[in-house]
Design a protein around this motif. Structure first.
Motif, short mmCIF file in Angstrom:
data_model
loop_
_atom_site.label_atom_id
_atom_site.label_comp_id
_atom_site.label_asym_id
_atom_site.label_seq_id
_atom_site.Cartn_x
_atom_site.Cartn_y
_atom_site.Cartn_z
N VAL A 5 -41.80 -25.45 -85.67
CA VAL A 5 -43.11 -25.27 -85.04
C VAL A 5 -43.42 -23.79 -84.84
CG1 VAL A 5 -44.39 -25.59 -82.88
CG2 VAL A 5 -43.16 -27.50 -83.90
N ILE A 6 -44.64 -23.41 -85.23
CA ILE A 6 -45.13 -22.06 -84.98
C ILE A 6 -46.28 -22.18 -83.99
CG2 ILE A 6 -46.21 -20.03 -85.98
CD1 ILE A 6 -44.67 -20.68 -88.54
N LEU A 7 -46.10 -21.57 -82.84
CA LEU A 7 -47.06 -21.67 -81.75
C LEU A 7 -47.81 -20.36 -81.59
CD1 LEU A 7 -48.19 -22.92 -79.09
CD2 LEU A 7 -46.10 -22.10 -77.97
N GLU A 8 -49.12 -20.44 -81.58
CA GLU A 8 -49.95 -19.27 -81.26
C GLU A 8 -50.67 -19.57 -79.96
OE1 GLU A 8 -52.65 -17.84 -84.26
OE2 GLU A 8 -51.30 -18.46 -85.85
N ILE A 9 -50.68 -18.59 -79.06
CA ILE A 9 -51.40 -18.74 -77.80
C ILE A 9 -52.51 -17.70 -77.76
CG2 ILE A 9 -51.24 -18.83 -75.29
CD1 ILE A 9 -48.23 -19.32 -75.61
N HIS A 10 -53.75 -18.19 -77.63
CA HIS A 10 -54.92 -17.31 -77.62
C HIS A 10 -55.59 -17.35 -76.26
CE1 HIS A 10 -55.22 -16.75 -82.10
NE2 HIS A 10 -54.44 -17.80 -82.04
N ASN A 11 -56.22 -16.24 -75.91
CA ASN A 11 -56.95 -16.16 -74.64
C ASN A 11 -58.40 -16.54 -74.87
OD1 ASN A 11 -57.95 -15.59 -72.14
ND2 ASN A 11 -57.15 -13.51 -72.03
N GLY A 12 -58.81 -17.71 -74.36
CA GLY A 12 -60.20 -18.13 -74.48
C GLY A 12 -61.01 -17.80 -73.25
N THR A 13 -60.55 -16.82 -72.47
CA THR A 13 -61.23 -16.44 -71.23
C THR A 13 -61.32 -14.93 -71.13
OG1 THR A 13 -59.28 -16.14 -69.82
CG2 THR A 13 -60.05 -18.41 -70.13
N GLU A 14 -61.90 -14.45 -70.05
CA GLU A 14 -61.94 -13.01 -69.77
C GLU A 14 -60.77 -12.58 -68.89
OE1 GLU A 14 -64.17 -10.84 -71.10
OE2 GLU A 14 -64.79 -12.60 -72.25
N ALA A 15 -59.98 -13.54 -68.42
CA ALA A 15 -58.89 -13.22 -67.50
C ALA A 15 -57.73 -12.55 -68.24
CB ALA A 15 -58.40 -14.49 -66.81
N THR A 16 -57.04 -11.65 -67.55
CA THR A 16 -55.88 -11.00 -68.15
C THR A 16 -54.62 -11.70 -67.68
OG1 THR A 16 -55.84 -9.44 -66.31
CG2 THR A 16 -57.00 -8.75 -68.31
N GLY A 17 -53.59 -11.65 -68.51
CA GLY A 17 -52.30 -12.18 -68.13
C GLY A 17 -52.10 -13.67 -68.39
N VAL A 18 -53.17 -14.36 -68.81
CA VAL A 18 -53.04 -15.82 -68.95
C VAL A 18 -52.17 -16.20 -70.14
CG1 VAL A 18 -55.17 -16.40 -67.76
CG2 VAL A 18 -55.23 -15.98 -70.22
N VAL A 19 -52.26 -15.44 -71.22
CA VAL A 19 -51.47 -15.75 -72.41
C VAL A 19 -49.98 -15.54 -72.11
CG1 VAL A 19 -50.94 -14.97 -74.76
CG2 VAL A 19 -53.31 -15.36 -74.07
N ILE A 49 -55.47 -27.54 -77.37
CA ILE A 49 -54.17 -27.50 -78.05
C ILE A 49 -54.41 -28.06 -79.44
CG2 ILE A 49 -51.76 -28.27 -78.02
CD1 ILE A 49 -52.15 -28.75 -74.95
N ARG A 50 -54.58 -27.17 -80.41
CA ARG A 50 -54.88 -27.59 -81.77
C ARG A 50 -53.57 -27.73 -82.53
NH1 ARG A 50 -60.39 -27.05 -82.10
NH2 ARG A 50 -60.31 -27.67 -84.28
N VAL A 51 -53.35 -28.88 -83.14
CA VAL A 51 -52.06 -29.15 -83.78
C VAL A 51 -52.23 -29.52 -85.24
CG1 VAL A 51 -51.05 -29.89 -81.58
CG2 VAL A 51 -52.03 -31.60 -83.10
N GLY A 52 -51.27 -29.09 -86.05
CA GLY A 52 -51.20 -29.52 -87.44
C GLY A 52 -50.72 -30.96 -87.53
N SER A 53 -50.74 -31.50 -88.73
CA SER A 53 -50.51 -32.93 -88.91
C SER A 53 -49.12 -33.39 -88.49
CB SER A 53 -50.75 -33.31 -90.37
OG SER A 53 -49.89 -32.57 -91.22
N GLU A 54 -48.12 -32.49 -88.48
CA GLU A 54 -46.77 -32.89 -88.11
C GLU A 54 -46.33 -32.30 -86.77
OE1 GLU A 54 -44.13 -31.95 -91.33
OE2 GLU A 54 -45.24 -33.21 -92.74
N ALA A 55 -47.29 -31.79 -86.01
CA ALA A 55 -46.95 -31.10 -84.76
C ALA A 55 -47.47 -31.82 -83.53
CB ALA A 55 -47.48 -29.66 -84.79
N LEU A 56 -47.82 -33.10 -83.68
CA LEU A 56 -48.42 -33.82 -82.56
C LEU A 56 -47.45 -33.99 -81.39
CD1 LEU A 56 -51.11 -35.02 -81.81
CD2 LEU A 56 -50.35 -37.22 -82.73
N SER A 57 -46.19 -34.32 -81.68
CA SER A 57 -45.23 -34.51 -80.58
C SER A 57 -44.99 -33.19 -79.85
CB SER A 57 -43.92 -35.10 -81.10
OG SER A 57 -43.29 -34.21 -82.00
#
Length: 98
Positions: A5-19, A49-57
């Motif tokens: 699994v390759i996980l990317e965490i993106h900031n969808g807000t203006e807040a700092t430190g959330v990622v 939480i957007r997941v690829g076809s084999e990353a649902l679990s």
């Protein structure tokens, strides 16, 4: 398992430190993680939480640890890829910032 699994965490807000806060919370999963800390400029109300076809679990595990997030299966992503976009619902929970 989830070893690929390759996980990317993106900031969808203006807040700092959330990622970083989300990354710390998800660290026990030991996924290969990329932190995109700069604010997106787009405010997401709700975490995705957007997941690829084999990353649902793995996506379900991430949801359980974060306590929030809508899981969206995305056939166009890599099979083992997960992109978490932190929304306002989670930024408040993680950092106390609204």
């Amino acid at each position: 398992g989830d070893s690929g699994v390759i996980l990317e965490i993106h900031n969808g807000t203006e807040a700092t430190g959330v990622v970083e806060a989300a990354g710390e919370r998800l660290a026990p999963l030991r996924y290969s993680t990329i932190l995109q800390t700069e604010p997106s400029g787009v405010d997401f109300e709700n975490t995705q939480i957007r997941v690829g076809s084999e990353a649902l679990s793995a996506g379900n595990r991430i949801h359980d640890l974060l306590g929030k997030g809508t899981i969206i299966k995305d056939e166009y992503m890599e099979k083992q890829q997960i992109i978490v976009i932190i929304g306002k619902d989670l930024s408040v929970a993680l950092t106390g910032q609204s």
